[in-house]
Design a protein around this motif. Structure first.
Motif, short mmCIF file in Angstrom:
data_model
loop_
_atom_site.label_atom_id
_atom_site.label_comp_id
_atom_site.label_asym_id
_atom_site.label_seq_id
_atom_site.Cartn_x
_atom_site.Cartn_y
_atom_site.Cartn_z
N GLY A 172 0.82 -1.21 0.00
CA GLY A 172 0.00 0.00 0.00
C GLY A 172 0.85 1.26 0.00
N VAL A 173 1.91 1.25 0.80
CA VAL A 173 2.82 2.41 0.82
C VAL A 173 3.48 2.60 -0.54
N ALA A 174 3.91 1.51 -1.15
CA ALA A 174 4.56 1.60 -2.46
C ALA A 174 3.61 2.16 -3.51
N LEU A 175 2.38 1.70 -3.52
CA LEU A 175 1.40 2.22 -4.47
C LEU A 175 1.15 3.71 -4.24
N THR A 176 1.07 4.09 -2.97
CA THR A 176 0.82 5.49 -2.63
C THR A 176 1.98 6.39 -3.04
N ARG A 177 3.20 5.96 -2.74
CA ARG A 177 4.38 6.80 -2.96
C ARG A 177 4.86 6.79 -4.41
N TYR A 178 4.96 5.58 -5.00
CA TYR A 178 5.65 5.45 -6.28
C TYR A 178 4.71 5.35 -7.48
N VAL A 179 3.46 4.96 -7.26
CA VAL A 179 2.53 4.79 -8.39
C VAL A 179 1.53 5.94 -8.42
N ALA A 180 0.78 6.13 -7.33
CA ALA A 180 -0.23 7.19 -7.30
C ALA A 180 0.40 8.57 -7.06
N GLY A 181 1.56 8.61 -6.42
CA GLY A 181 2.22 9.88 -6.15
C GLY A 181 1.45 10.78 -5.19
N LEU A 182 0.81 10.16 -4.19
CA LEU A 182 0.00 10.92 -3.24
C LEU A 182 0.90 11.69 -2.27
N GLU A 183 0.67 12.99 -2.19
CA GLU A 183 1.46 13.82 -1.28
C GLU A 183 0.83 13.87 0.12
N PRO A 184 1.63 14.05 1.15
CA PRO A 184 3.08 14.28 1.11
C PRO A 184 3.93 13.01 1.15
N VAL A 185 3.28 11.82 1.08
CA VAL A 185 4.04 10.57 1.14
C VAL A 185 5.03 10.50 -0.02
N ALA A 186 4.61 10.96 -1.20
CA ALA A 186 5.44 10.82 -2.40
C ALA A 186 6.75 11.60 -2.31
N SER A 187 6.73 12.76 -1.65
CA SER A 187 7.92 13.60 -1.64
C SER A 187 8.67 13.60 -0.31
N THR A 188 8.20 12.84 0.67
CA THR A 188 8.90 12.77 1.95
C THR A 188 10.25 12.08 1.78
N GLU A 189 11.26 12.62 2.41
CA GLU A 189 12.59 12.01 2.35
C GLU A 189 12.53 10.58 2.88
N LEU A 190 13.39 9.73 2.33
CA LEU A 190 13.34 8.31 2.68
C LEU A 190 13.58 8.08 4.17
N GLY A 191 14.56 8.76 4.74
CA GLY A 191 14.88 8.56 6.16
C GLY A 191 13.70 8.81 7.08
N PRO A 192 13.07 10.00 7.01
CA PRO A 192 11.89 10.25 7.85
C PRO A 192 10.73 9.29 7.58
N LEU A 193 10.58 8.89 6.31
CA LEU A 193 9.51 7.95 5.98
C LEU A 193 9.74 6.62 6.68
N ILE A 194 10.97 6.16 6.65
CA ILE A 194 11.31 4.91 7.35
C ILE A 194 11.07 5.07 8.85
N ASP A 195 11.43 6.23 9.40
CA ASP A 195 11.23 6.48 10.83
C ASP A 195 9.75 6.37 11.21
N HIS A 196 8.86 6.84 10.33
CA HIS A 196 7.43 6.77 10.60
C HIS A 196 6.90 5.34 10.45
N LEU A 197 7.39 4.62 9.46
CA LEU A 197 6.83 3.30 9.15
C LEU A 197 7.38 2.19 10.06
N ALA A 198 8.64 2.29 10.45
CA ALA A 198 9.27 1.19 11.18
C ALA A 198 8.52 0.79 12.45
#
Length: 201
Positions: free
Chosen positions: A166-192
């Motif tokens: 679901g995260v991959a579809l949101t970030r890389y396919v649908a390009g839904l913001e702000p998930v799509a443009s969030t830096e990888l490090g903070p995104l990992i911090d939120h998801l982990a």
């Protein structure tokens, strides 16, 4: 004095030997056999029969069913290496490793194209979806589930996979913001922590 003519060598019956195109024909036969039978029911002998070669040739080119599956399905990564990276470390950090490894597959332009192509294949073909599901389960989900351990390890790992897809579809396919443009490090911090909760909760 006349020289006797030699007859052309006769080809012995049976499976044909390897040739320049044999590897490609085995891959094509494997793709067809995986699509028809699925990963679990496909054997190297069945692929050899489909390709019209001896089973030893399939072993020679690919070594085993996992290698043949990776080649035939044109996977963007070796699932066994993915599983090995995920389980290599302490359990309390498993959620972070899972997120880091998974998103890392998407972050390069080439990786993103390959992962998108794999997703398209899965959602447009029931046969491919079944084959991919069985193969990825065998090479990634089952080793990770063994690392997680009971209770409900398979369910927990399946929920993790669903979350990350679901995260991959949101970030890389649908390009839904702000998930799509969030830096990888903070995104990992939120998801982990959320993924770790599936493991420990």
């Amino acid at each position: 004095m006349t020289t006797a003519r030699r007859s052309p060598p006769r080809r012995s019956p049976g499976r044909r030997p390897g040739g320049p195109d044999t590897r490609g024909e085995i891959v094509k036969a494997a793709r067809e056999t995986f699509a028809e039978k699925g990963f679990a029911a496909t054997s190297l002998r069945a692929v050899a029969r489909q390709a019209g070669v001896d089973a030893a040739l399939v072993h020679h080119y690919f070594g085993g069913k996992d290698e043949l599956f990776i080649e035939a399905m044109a996977l963007p990564m070796d699932p066994r290496q993915v599983a090995a990276r995920i389980v290599d470390g302490p359990r309390p950090e498993l959620g972070r490793r899972i997120v880091t490894v998974f998103l890392g597959l998407w972050e390069s332009d080439d990786g993103q194209q390959r992962m998108k192509a794999m997703l398209r294949s899965v959602v447009t073909s029931d046969e491919v979806a079944r084959t991919m599901r069985e193969g990825i389960t065998r090479m990634i989900l089952e080793p990770v589930a063994q690392f997680v351990g009971p209770p409900d390890a398979k369910l927990r790992v399946s929920l993790i996979a669903s979350h990350l897809i679901g995260v991959a579809l949101t970030r890389y396919v649908a390009g839904l913001e702000p998930v799509a443009s969030t830096e990888l490090g903070p995104l990992i911090d939120h998801l982990a922590p959320a993924i770790q909760q599936y493991i420990d909760g």
